[in-house]
Design an enzyme around this catalytic site. Structure first.
Site: not given
Length: 527
Positions: A399, A407, A416, A442
């Site tokens: 992760d 973000n 992304d 993620e």
């Protein structure tokens, strides 16, 4: 005596008809399978897009309410030291002109009597407010977002208020911002500026199922009846679901909740609109496969004509079994089996090409479009294959650390790019036989067939160090946390092994992130 005349069948027509029918049935089955795969893919992608969009707007609504409360809090602090009419009037006017968060701003004293308003209206100053929002603010004396209510002038109102308290703790009154849900304001623009042009739309409801925003203004303020999505969103749940809405329309809905207000935001699109492009897509598939289908049918027709001759010879030989040369003739006809095999191979060629196309469609349904890695469906198929072969494997759950911060700071496009970058590093650090999967957001999974804990830890650390050392554009250095488990060493069941890997990942997060942790195996069952 004359031998009985056997009925003659037109074998050429029968065989050609059979070959053509077989080819058409095969092509029809392939075409239908393609349609089903594409249909499921469209529905799944629309559900996910609506879920993500509803969650985004719910978060934006949450930020709006918290920002509005912060504005009122700052004003309340400044008014705590000067609570005279001139200062109150100046502050309401400043707050009203500074932002269009509120349609109206007012300040009352501790008894609910209006001391100042903006826009200024003399008929309210000096009057005691008796609206539900005013009564709640006076009664609870804390920062509040009221439930929507109808005002005396017929407006659907939400009141955001903050108490004004002097330095000695004396309650002086409150400052409130009124939002008229049917008028233009930031909240209305936030929910109303819907960027999709594909038939989808948004609506918002409060805790009492009252519509607070809807594309049809006539429905504002009405109470929605039985609706599974609204039931779930008012329980604080987020997700997506295919439902029949209160108007009897088949919908693909995504939903999320704004905790500050208790509102639910639903983004939905008619299923018929979602599936409408599928007709054009299937026509395109039909156009692309038509030459292959025509070629297959022509081959079938030609091979059927070749089959006719040996079959006719076989029939003639069977009717003249008493002739001296019948044995030799039948011996020569044995090549008939070779021709039959050729026909089978010709049909198999056409079927094979169709199945390759169907296989590609199935592969697309098993692949994450952003990274090119397996999605959850592809992961499940890989796990089923390993379980069927009793093939041990190591699983690495990983992760991205602080991905939400990336973000929020740099935007989803940069986020992304970071996800794609990690996927590329995973590919570079793995073997061809390894299974790489993006399990969500993620989060990623790596399956290492035939790997032991030592080699799995080596792969995890190599990947972690590669991510840590690189300097990404716009983002800089990032890190990942990893959890490792081994099947069947850590647990008897594969699902349990995956959960243990997730648990190890969670432990890595707790211990500071940017590290790899090995799961603890389940305790052996008593014999």
């Amino acid at each position: 005596m004359h031998s009985a005349r056997l009925p003659r069948l037109d074998l050429r027509r029968l065989i050609i008809l059979l070959a053509m029918l077989s080819g058409l049935v095969t092509l029809s089955i392939g075409f239908y399978a393609s349609y089903k795969v594409q249909r499921e893919s469209l529905i799944d992608s629309t559900l996910e897009a609506n879920r993500a969009y509803a969650a985004k707007l719910a978060d934006s609504t949450e930020l709006f309410f918290r920002g509005a409360q912060q504005q009122l809090s700052v004003s309340a602090e400044s008014l705590a030291t000067r609570f005279d009419d001139r200062t109150l009037a100046r502050e309401t006017d400043r707050l009203r002109r500074q932002t269009d968060s509120f349609n109206a701003v007012l300040i009352t004293d501790a008894y609910g009597v209006v001391r100042a308003t903006a826009p200024s209206t003399g008929r309210l100053v000096g009057q005691k407010l008796d609206s539900p929002g005013a009564r709640q603010a006076l009664r609870e004396r804390r920062p509040l977002i009221s439930s929507p209510y109808m005002s005396a002038i017929g407006e659907l109102v939400v009141m955001i208020s903050h108490p004004i308290t002097a330095e000695d703790g004396t309650y002086l009154g409150y400052i409130g911002g009124a939002i008229y849900l049917k008028d233009r304001n930031i909240l209305n623009s936030l929910l109303g500026d819907h960027f999709y042009l594909d038939g989808s739309y948004l609506y918002a409801v409060d805790r009492s199922r009252r519509l607070l925003y809807h594309p049809d203004p006539a429905r504002l303020g009405t109470v929605v009846g039985e609706n599974e999505v609204i039931d779930k969103v008012l329980r604080g749940e987020s997700g997506s679901q295919r439902i029949i809405n209160s108007q009897g329309v088949d919908m693909l809905a995504g939903y999320a909740t704004s905790p500050a207000s208790g509102w639910g935001v639903v983004a939905q699109r008619p299923t018929a609109d979602t599936l409408h492009p599928l007709d054009g897509l299937m026509l395109k598939v039909l156009r692309e496969t038509a030459p292959l289908a025509l070629l297959t049918l022509l081959c079938s027709w030609g091979l059927a004509r070749l089959i006719t001759r040996p079959l006719w010879q076989l029939a003639q030989s069977a009717s003249e079994m008493d002739a001296p040369e019948s044995a030799e003739r039948i011996q020569r006809i044995r090549s008939w089996y070779f021709e039959a095999a050729q026909l089978k191979r010709a049909l198999q060629l056409g079927i094979s090409l169709l199945h390759q196309r169907i296989g590609k469609l199935n592969l697309d349904a098993q692949t994450d479009p952003l990274t090119g890695l397996h999605n959850r469906r592809g992961l499940q198929l890989a796990l089923e294959a390993m379980a069927a072969e009793c093939r041990p494997f190591a699983v690495i759950a990983l992760d991205l650390d602080h991905f939400k911060r990336i973000n929020d700071t740099h935007g989803h496009d940069v986020g992304d790019n970071v996800i794609r970058y990690v996927a590329q590093l995973m590919t570079a650090c793995s073997r061809d036989a390894d299974v790489l999967c993006r399990s969500g957001g993620e989060e990623f999974l790596i399956l290492l067939p035939e790997a032991n804990l030592e080699s799995a830890l080596l792969v995890a650390e190599r990947l972690r160090q590669s991510v840590e050392q690189d300097d990404l554009p716009d983002v800089g250095h990032i890190t990942i946390s990893l959890g490792i488990a081994l099947w069947p060493y850590h647990a008897e069941h594969i699902e349990r092994t995956l959960k243990l890997a997730d648990g190890a990942l969670y432990k890595a997060k707790q211990r500071g992130r940017n590290r790899s942790e090995i799961a603890e195996p389940d305790a052996p069952r008593p014999g």
